[in-house]
Every structure is written in structure tokens, then in C-alpha cells.
Write a protein that holds these residues in place. Structure first.
Motif, PDB file in Angstrom:
ATOM      1  N   MET A   1       0.843  -1.204   0.000  1.00  0.00           N
ATOM      2  CA  MET A   1       0.000   0.000   0.000  1.00  0.00           C
ATOM      3  C   MET A   1       0.874   1.249   0.000  1.00  0.00           C
ATOM      4  SD  MET A   1      -2.994  -1.110   2.705  1.00  0.00           S
ATOM      5  CE  MET A   1      -3.958   0.365   2.440  1.00  0.00           C
ATOM      6  N   THR A   2       0.408   2.282  -0.700  1.00  0.00           N
ATOM      7  CA  THR A   2       1.149   3.537  -0.749  1.00  0.00           C
ATOM      8  C   THR A   2       0.892   4.324   0.529  1.00  0.00           C
ATOM      9  OG1 THR A   2      -0.658   4.785  -1.743  1.00  0.00           O
ATOM     10  CG2 THR A   2       0.794   3.564  -3.247  1.00  0.00           C
ATOM     11  N   PRO A   3       1.687   5.378   0.795  1.00  0.00           N
ATOM     12  CA  PRO A   3       1.415   6.227   1.967  1.00  0.00           C
ATOM     13  C   PRO A   3       0.010   6.800   1.957  1.00  0.00           C
ATOM     14  CG  PRO A   3       3.599   6.667   1.104  1.00  0.00           C
ATOM     15  CD  PRO A   3       2.957   5.735   0.121  1.00  0.00           C
ATOM     16  N   LEU A   4      -0.512   7.118   0.763  1.00  0.00           N
ATOM     17  CA  LEU A   4      -1.863   7.667   0.666  1.00  0.00           C
ATOM     18  C   LEU A   4      -2.896   6.621   1.070  1.00  0.00           C
ATOM     19  CD1 LEU A   4      -3.584  10.103  -0.133  1.00  0.00           C
ATOM     20  CD2 LEU A   4      -3.580   9.262  -2.482  1.00  0.00           C
ATOM     21  N   HIS A   5      -2.713   5.386   0.591  1.00  0.00           N
ATOM     22  CA  HIS A   5      -3.612   4.298   0.994  1.00  0.00           C
ATOM     23  C   HIS A   5      -3.599   4.119   2.514  1.00  0.00           C
ATOM     24  CE1 HIS A   5      -3.354   3.200  -3.280  1.00  0.00           C
ATOM     25  NE2 HIS A   5      -4.389   2.395  -3.093  1.00  0.00           N
ATOM     26  N   ASN A   6      -2.388   4.091   3.072  1.00  0.00           N
ATOM     27  CA  ASN A   6      -2.256   3.876   4.519  1.00  0.00           C
ATOM     28  C   ASN A   6      -2.895   5.003   5.317  1.00  0.00           C
ATOM     29  OD1 ASN A   6      -0.859   1.418   4.454  1.00  0.00           O
ATOM     30  ND2 ASN A   6       1.095   2.455   4.073  1.00  0.00           N
ATOM     31  N   PHE A   7      -2.692   6.228   4.857  1.00  0.00           N
ATOM     32  CA  PHE A   7      -3.226   7.381   5.573  1.00  0.00           C
ATOM     33  C   PHE A   7      -4.752   7.314   5.649  1.00  0.00           C
ATOM     34  CE2 PHE A   7      -5.016  11.680   5.430  1.00  0.00           C
ATOM     35  CZ  PHE A   7      -4.506  12.203   6.603  1.00  0.00           C
ATOM     36  N   ILE A   8      -5.380   6.997   4.529  1.00  0.00           N
ATOM     37  CA  ILE A   8      -6.847   6.945   4.498  1.00  0.00           C
ATOM     38  C   ILE A   8      -7.347   5.771   5.337  1.00  0.00           C
ATOM     39  CG2 ILE A   8      -8.836   6.565   2.999  1.00  0.00           C
ATOM     40  CD1 ILE A   8      -7.270   8.028   0.810  1.00  0.00           C
ATOM     41  N   ALA A   9      -6.680   4.645   5.256  1.00  0.00           N
ATOM     42  CA  ALA A   9      -7.112   3.471   6.028  1.00  0.00           C
ATOM     43  C   ALA A   9      -7.055   3.741   7.522  1.00  0.00           C
ATOM     44  CB  ALA A   9      -6.236   2.269   5.664  1.00  0.00           C
ATOM     45  N   GLU A  10      -6.104   4.584   7.945  1.00  0.00           N
ATOM     46  CA  GLU A  10      -5.954   4.892   9.376  1.00  0.00           C
ATOM     47  C   GLU A  10      -6.974   5.902   9.872  1.00  0.00           C
ATOM     48  OE1 GLU A  10      -1.983   6.227   9.560  1.00  0.00           O
ATOM     49  OE2 GLU A  10      -1.082   4.220   9.372  1.00  0.00           O
ATOM     50  N   ARG A  11      -7.588   6.650   8.955  1.00  0.00           N
ATOM     51  CA  ARG A  11      -8.536   7.691   9.386  1.00  0.00           C
ATOM     52  C   ARG A  11      -9.813   7.094   9.954  1.00  0.00           C
ATOM     53  NH1 ARG A  11      -5.928  11.483  10.907  1.00  0.00           N
ATOM     54  NH2 ARG A  11      -4.386   9.823  10.854  1.00  0.00           N
ATOM     55  N   ARG A  12     -10.224   5.992   9.400  1.00  0.00           N
ATOM     56  CA  ARG A  12     -11.452   5.311   9.804  1.00  0.00           C
ATOM     57  C   ARG A  12     -12.671   6.224   9.704  1.00  0.00           C
ATOM     58  NH1 ARG A  12     -10.426   0.327  11.327  1.00  0.00           N
ATOM     59  NH2 ARG A  12      -8.279  -0.203  11.914  1.00  0.00           N
ATOM     60  N   GLU A  13     -13.101   6.869  10.783  1.00  0.00           N
ATOM     61  CA  GLU A  13     -14.337   7.637  10.721  1.00  0.00           C
ATOM     62  C   GLU A  13     -14.130   9.121  11.021  1.00  0.00           C
ATOM     63  OE1 GLU A  13     -17.319   5.886  13.126  1.00  0.00           O
ATOM     64  OE2 GLU A  13     -17.510   4.102  11.891  1.00  0.00           O
ATOM     65  N   ASP A  14     -12.908   9.589  11.012  1.00  0.00           N
ATOM     66  CA  ASP A  14     -12.658  10.994  11.340  1.00  0.00           C
ATOM     67  C   ASP A  14     -12.063  11.694  10.123  1.00  0.00           C
ATOM     68  OD1 ASP A  14     -12.236  13.431  12.417  1.00  0.00           O
ATOM     69  OD2 ASP A  14     -11.035  12.749  14.115  1.00  0.00           O
ATOM     70  N   PHE A  15     -12.864  12.536   9.478  1.00  0.00           N
ATOM     71  CA  PHE A  15     -12.426  13.211   8.258  1.00  0.00           C
ATOM     72  C   PHE A  15     -12.607  14.713   8.398  1.00  0.00           C
ATOM     73  CE2 PHE A  15     -13.981   8.973   7.145  1.00  0.00           C
ATOM     74  CZ  PHE A  15     -12.828   8.444   6.592  1.00  0.00           C
TER      75      PHE A  15
END
Length: 353
Positions: A1-15
């Protein structure tokens, strides 16, 4: 996974806005939005999955910042295929959640992405006329929503072309009527709906939604055609809308619509604002012509007092099956004009002799 993929996956429900800022930094630093992970998912696919499965997005206000979806989808260009892939959850879960969060720009992108390929020669379509795009089915929990969310939903539906009949379903919970007695609703719905619609349009304009111009044009014309002078004053005087520039898809102005319906106070207000009287719609009709065609004698007289030209003849009115006071009034007017013209000719001949 790219850094962008990882970043979004870690956000979960907080945007929130901090997430948007960090996303923009990643994208501006060269993150490729079209790269896929080992499972074939783009960063946008992961983001859409997070949003559609989030339980808090539709209830907790302020956990989403408008513009996140636009940033991840190249301003919506990648959304078409993504929406086709995710299908029903986009319609039934994501769109209502974005609207509830007060994210009209991202919601508008999703709505556009749900459109089918349009037939040749058709440039636009009302999304709420499409299969599986029934507003009532899309917002089944509307009545249990908090008031600000209800108003967000109503404003969005109105801006995106929902019909009055479709909107009435959503205004009903806002109205103080006896739901067990349909007669009570029938007798009060029109006036109250008009007031609630005015509120929704005003909120839309004040919040600076992406389709403010369309909302104001639609609201102005609706106020003129329904005789809602209070709403018209709000748009023109409070929100500084130039009513002279408002026309519908048929070229009908606010003056034309009000004149045809016989709303004398609205016509007088518009004339006092010095709106043009000779604008012709796609059928070549001026406001006075429309008033005459609809038998609005008092409006015809007022327009003439303000210098409007009589751009329709008695012969034409009769040809269209019109009769009554307007026809007789204009017949007398034509006779007076012919008599005046004949008198001028006789006077000119006498002077020449």
C-alpha cells in the motif's frame, strides 16, 4: 500500500479539516491517485468504503470536511467508475451522509457521478427522475433527523432539481399538522410549504452552496409565479439579487410569470424596480402578452400605465380562443389608436392644403 492508501485506512471515521489538509499535502507532493494496492483498490476506493461503512458520519455533525472527496477523485473525474463499482451503497448511504454533514459540493459530485450516460443531444437530466434515485427512499430516516440536517437535505434536493411534489414529503415533518387527518395537511400544505421553501432557498444562498446562482434564480421565479412578495423582497433586498436577470429555461422572466398569474402586487413591485417590460420569451411573448392571454385585465392596465407596449392583437387573442374583459378592453384600445391615427392623418392633410 502507498502512503496515501495507509493514511486513508488509518482515518477510519474521522475526516475533519486536518485530514483534508494532510491529504492535500500528500497529493500535492506527487501521490498518484490512480495507483492500486494488491487488492486492486485505489485510495478513492478505500475512502468510499470508509465513508459508506461509517456509523457516525450520518449522525455526528462536524466529522467531515467538504472537499475531501473532490481532492481524492480529481474533482469528480474518477467518481464515475467508482460509483459504478460500489453501486447501491453510494446512493443509499454515502450521498445522504454527505448532505447531512453539510458537504454539498462533494454530494453534488457524487450525484453527477450517479447519472447514466446521457443520450445524444441531451445535455442535462433531472437526477430525481432516474430509477433508484427516489429521494424518499434515499432518506428513510429523515423524520428522526435533527432540524439542521433536515434543512441541509431540503436545500440540497431543491438545488439539485427535485420537484415540488418530491419536496413536500420532506417539508411535511416540519409542518405543525395532524398527520392522522389528511384534510388538515391538504388545507395548510401550500402556504406553509411556500414559506418553508423560501427558508430552504435562503439558507442555501446564505451558506454559499456551489449552485447559489441556480438556487437564487429558481427561488426568485418561484416567488414571482406564486405571488410570494415577501420572499421576492427577501431575495432582491436582503440578498441583493438582480431580479431583472432571472429567466427560466423558456425565457420567462419574473415579470412574465407574475403577470400571467395575475399577481398585481408582485407586478407593481417589479415595475417599481424598473425591470424591463419588453423582454420576449422563446414564444415571442412579452409580460403584457402573457397577461392578456391569461385574461389578467388589471395587470394589462398596470403594464400599459408603466409604458409597456401592447405586443398582442385582439385578432391573435381571438384566434387562440380568448374572450372576455381583456379582449374588449384591447378592442376599445385598438379602436382609439386607429381613431387617433386617422385624426392625425386628417390634420396633416389639412395643414398641407
Amino acid at each position: 500500500m502507498t502512503p496515501l492508501h495507509n493514511f486513508i485506512a488509518e482515518r477510519r471515521e474521522d475526516f475533519r479539516s486536518t485530514t483534508r489538509s494532510m491529504l492535500l499535502k500528500l497529493i500535492s507532493s506527487g501521490a498518484d491517485l490512480r495507483l492500486r494496492d494488491k487488492t486492486g483498490r485505489t485510495a478513492l476506493d478505500i475512502f468510499l468504503l470508509q465513508l459508506t461503512t461509517s456509523d457516525s458520519l450520518g449522525t455526528d455533525r462536524g466529522i467531515y470536511t467538504d472537499g475531501l472527496l473532490a481532492a481524492l477523485s480529481e474533482d469528480g473525474r474518477m467518481l464515475g467508475s467508482a460509483c459504478a463499482h460500489h453501486g447501491r451503497p453510494i446512493r443509499e448511504k454515502l450521498l445522504p451522509k454527505l448532505i447531512a454533514q453539510g458537504a454539498p459540493n462533494d454530494a453534488g459530485l457524487v450525484l453527477m457521478a450517479l447519472f447514466p450516460v446521457l443520450p445524444d443531444g441531451i445535455n442535462s437530466i433531472n437526477p430525481w427522475s432516474l430509477p433508484d434515485m427516489d429521494p424518499q427512499a434515499m432518506f428513510p430516516n429523515f423524520e428522526r433527523s435533527r432540524q439542521p440536517i433536515k434543512l441541509n437535505i431540503i436545500a440540497f434536493l431543491a438545488l439539485q432539481g427535485a420537484s415540488d411534489d418530491q419536496l413536500l414529503h420532506f417539508f411535511r415533518p416540519l409542518l405543525d399538522v395532524d398527520r392522522d387527518d389528511p384534510r388538515d395537511y391538504t388545507t395548510t400544505q401550500h402556504e406553509r410549504f411556500k414559506g418553508e421553501r423560501r427558508l430552504a432557498f435562503r439558507l442555501a444562498a446564505e451558506r454559499g452552496l456551489s449552485m447559489k446562482r441556480k438556487a437564487m434564480r429558481t427561488a426568485t421565479l418561484a416567488a414571482a409565479s406564486t405571488g410570494d412578495l415577501a420572499a421576492l423582497r427577501t431575495f432582491v433586498e436582503d440578498l441583493d439579487w438582480n431580479v431583472a436577470h432571472a429567466e427560466n429555461d423558456e425565457g420567462r422572466t419574473a415579470l412574465s410569470l407574475a403577470a400571467a398569474e395575475g399577481h398585481l402586487d408582485v407586478v407593481r413591485y417589479l415595475l417599481e424596480r424598473k425591470v424591463p417590460t419588453e423582454v420576449k420569451d422563446e414564444m415571442g411573448r412579452t409580460a403584457l402578452s402573457r397577461a392578456a392571454m391569461h385574461g389578467q385585465l388589471d395587470v394589462v392596465k398596470m403594464l400599459m400605465e408603466y409604458g409597456a407596449a401592447v405586443a398582442i392583437s385582439v385578432e391573435e387573442l381571438v384566434r387562440f380562443g380568448r374572450s372576455g374583459e381583456v379582449v374588449e378592453f384591447l378592442r376599445d384600445y385598438e379602436a382609439r389608436m386607429e381613431g387617433s391615427a386617422a385624426g392625425d392623418v386628417e390634420m396633416g392633410n389639412a395643414e398641407m392644403a
